[in-house]
Design a protein around this motif. Structure first.
Motif, short mmCIF file in Angstrom:
data_model
loop_
_atom_site.label_atom_id
_atom_site.label_comp_id
_atom_site.label_asym_id
_atom_site.label_seq_id
_atom_site.Cartn_x
_atom_site.Cartn_y
_atom_site.Cartn_z
N LEU A 206 0.82 -1.21 0.00
CA LEU A 206 0.00 0.00 0.00
C LEU A 206 0.86 1.26 0.00
CD1 LEU A 206 -2.79 -1.07 2.53
CD2 LEU A 206 -3.08 -0.66 0.07
N ARG A 207 1.93 1.25 0.80
CA ARG A 207 2.82 2.41 0.81
C ARG A 207 3.48 2.60 -0.55
NH1 ARG A 207 4.00 0.27 6.00
NH2 ARG A 207 5.85 -0.82 5.21
N SER A 208 3.88 1.49 -1.17
CA SER A 208 4.47 1.57 -2.50
C SER A 208 3.47 2.13 -3.52
CB SER A 208 4.95 0.18 -2.93
OG SER A 208 5.33 0.17 -4.30
N SER A 209 2.24 1.70 -3.43
CA SER A 209 1.22 2.16 -4.39
C SER A 209 0.97 3.65 -4.25
CB SER A 209 -0.09 1.39 -4.17
OG SER A 209 0.06 0.04 -4.57
N CYS A 264 -5.47 -3.01 8.06
CA CYS A 264 -5.09 -2.31 6.83
C CYS A 264 -6.18 -1.37 6.32
CB CYS A 264 -4.77 -3.32 5.73
SG CYS A 264 -3.34 -4.36 6.07
N SER A 265 -7.43 -1.63 6.66
CA SER A 265 -8.51 -0.82 6.10
C SER A 265 -8.39 0.66 6.48
CB SER A 265 -9.88 -1.38 6.52
OG SER A 265 -9.97 -1.52 7.92
N PRO A 266 -7.99 1.03 7.72
CA PRO A 266 -7.80 2.46 7.99
C PRO A 266 -6.69 3.06 7.14
CG PRO A 266 -7.99 1.22 10.05
CD PRO A 266 -7.83 0.21 8.96
N GLN A 267 -5.61 2.31 6.91
CA GLN A 267 -4.52 2.79 6.06
C GLN A 267 -5.02 3.04 4.65
OE1 GLN A 267 -1.26 0.04 5.68
NE2 GLN A 267 -0.03 1.41 4.43
N ILE A 268 -5.84 2.13 4.14
CA ILE A 268 -6.39 2.30 2.79
C ILE A 268 -7.24 3.56 2.71
CG2 ILE A 268 -7.95 1.28 1.08
CD1 ILE A 268 -7.08 -1.47 2.08
N ARG A 269 -8.07 3.78 3.72
CA ARG A 269 -8.93 4.99 3.70
C ARG A 269 -8.08 6.26 3.76
NH1 ARG A 269 -12.31 1.67 6.99
NH2 ARG A 269 -11.34 2.50 8.88
N ARG A 270 -7.02 6.23 4.56
CA ARG A 270 -6.14 7.41 4.64
C ARG A 270 -5.45 7.69 3.31
NH1 ARG A 270 -4.95 5.18 9.79
NH2 ARG A 270 -3.06 4.19 8.97
N ILE A 271 -4.98 6.64 2.64
CA ILE A 271 -4.34 6.81 1.33
C ILE A 271 -5.31 7.42 0.34
CG2 ILE A 271 -3.42 5.56 -0.66
CD1 ILE A 271 -2.13 3.61 1.32
N CYS A 272 -6.52 6.87 0.27
CA CYS A 272 -7.52 7.40 -0.67
C CYS A 272 -7.83 8.86 -0.37
CB CYS A 272 -8.79 6.56 -0.59
SG CYS A 272 -8.62 4.89 -1.27
#
Length: 302
Positions: A206-209, A264-272
């Motif tokens: 996710l960080r790489s993306s 991981c879901s909170p990390q995904i929301r933060r990235i978006c």
């Protein structure tokens, strides 16, 4: 080459901290009325006054590069030595620069050194930076160099987009592994260890993306693509896959009864959220820069 200490550029991380400060700073007026000349200003002044000699050292046509561009090349080739010789009490001397040029290895006395220097600076002011900040920069070089660098920038855009696609595949594989390792809550140690390992791998992907998404978008706007078109690509390659994954990950995390710090879901929301806000800010910057009465075309203007 000692340029790394000045550009502060990392292929997988932040970019161009110290260099940007130097380039954008101004001389400070002291109490006795004198001016403290910064390293960058002094280097640029020497490049302006001795441009022909500097150009000849790199086998360039005199007058082709502007003073700011020659200063970038000087710093790239001689930065470590020049910085040591520069101080408030004794600003960088012309003789130091010319002696450094005369002592350069033969393989460095070549136009490719100038190309590498400008390309390094281009990367340092782009990768790892927010999309609206890159858009605000405008053209870094004279038009001829900007045109010459379009191909390089396009290749970097494509490279990061390919990595985004590959990361989507890796994320799907990792989620499949997570499902395979599920079991029931309270299952054995081996299953929990496998789950933790897979979660860490997902977080790294996710960080790489996010990094490659920002890099691809930044290179695209530098090459003249409109923010609207860049945003559509980002939605297709990053945001849509991540939103689908967020829903699935929430279900898996609930089933596994994972603590919040491992989810991981909170990390995904933060990235978006971060990427969407950057695209919105970039659209605002583009709107501000568009002359009244002009409609910014969708697609590439470069």
């Amino acid at each position: 080459m000692q340029c790394r200490t000045v550009f502060g550029y990392s292929e997988a991380g932040s970019a161009c901290g110290a260099w940007t400060v130097r380039r954008e700073s101004r001389g400070v007026l002291l109490s006795d009325g004198t001016v403290d000349t910064t390293y960058w200003q002094r280097l640029e002044a020497i490049a302006a006054g001795h441009g022909d000699a500097i150009a000849r050292a790199f086998r360039l046509r005199p007058g082709f590069l502007e003073a700011e561009e020659l200063a970038i090349v000087l710093n790239f080739a001689l930065g470590g030595r020049l910085e040591r010789e520069h101080g408030e009490a004794s600003p960088l001397a012309v003789e130091t620069v010319l002696e450094g040029l005369a002592a350069m290895p033969a393989e460095q006395c070549h136009p490719r050194t100038a190309v590498e220097a400008l390309a390094w600076y281009d990367r340092g002011t782009t990768q790892g930076r927010r999309i609206p900040d890159v858009l605000r920069q405008g053209a870094l070089f004279q038009p001829a160099i900007e045109r010459a660098f379009r191909g390089r920038r396009r290749e970097r855009t494509q490279r990061s987009m390919r990595q985004l696609i590959e990361n989507n595949r890796k994320l799907a594989d990792a989620v499949d592994e997570l499902v395979d390792a599920l079991g029931e809550p309270g299952s054995g140690r081996a299953s929990h260890a496998a789950v933790r390992s897979t979660i860490k791998r997902i977080q790294a992907i996710l960080r790489s993306s996010e990094w490659h998404c920002r890099a691809a978008a930044a290179w695209s706007v530098k090459n003249g693509f409109a923010v609207d078109g860049v945003g559509q690509a980002v939605h297709r390659l990053l945001l849509q896959p991540l939103r689908r994954m967020a829903r699935l990950m929430e279900e898996l995390e609930e089933h596994l009864e994972l603590p919040q710090r491992q989810r991981c879901s909170p990390q995904i929301r933060r990235i978006c959220r971060r990427v969407l806000l950057e695209l919105m800010d970039a659209a605002a910057v583009e709107w501000e820069r568009t002359p009244p009465g002009c409609n910014r075309a969708h697609g590439s203007t470069g």
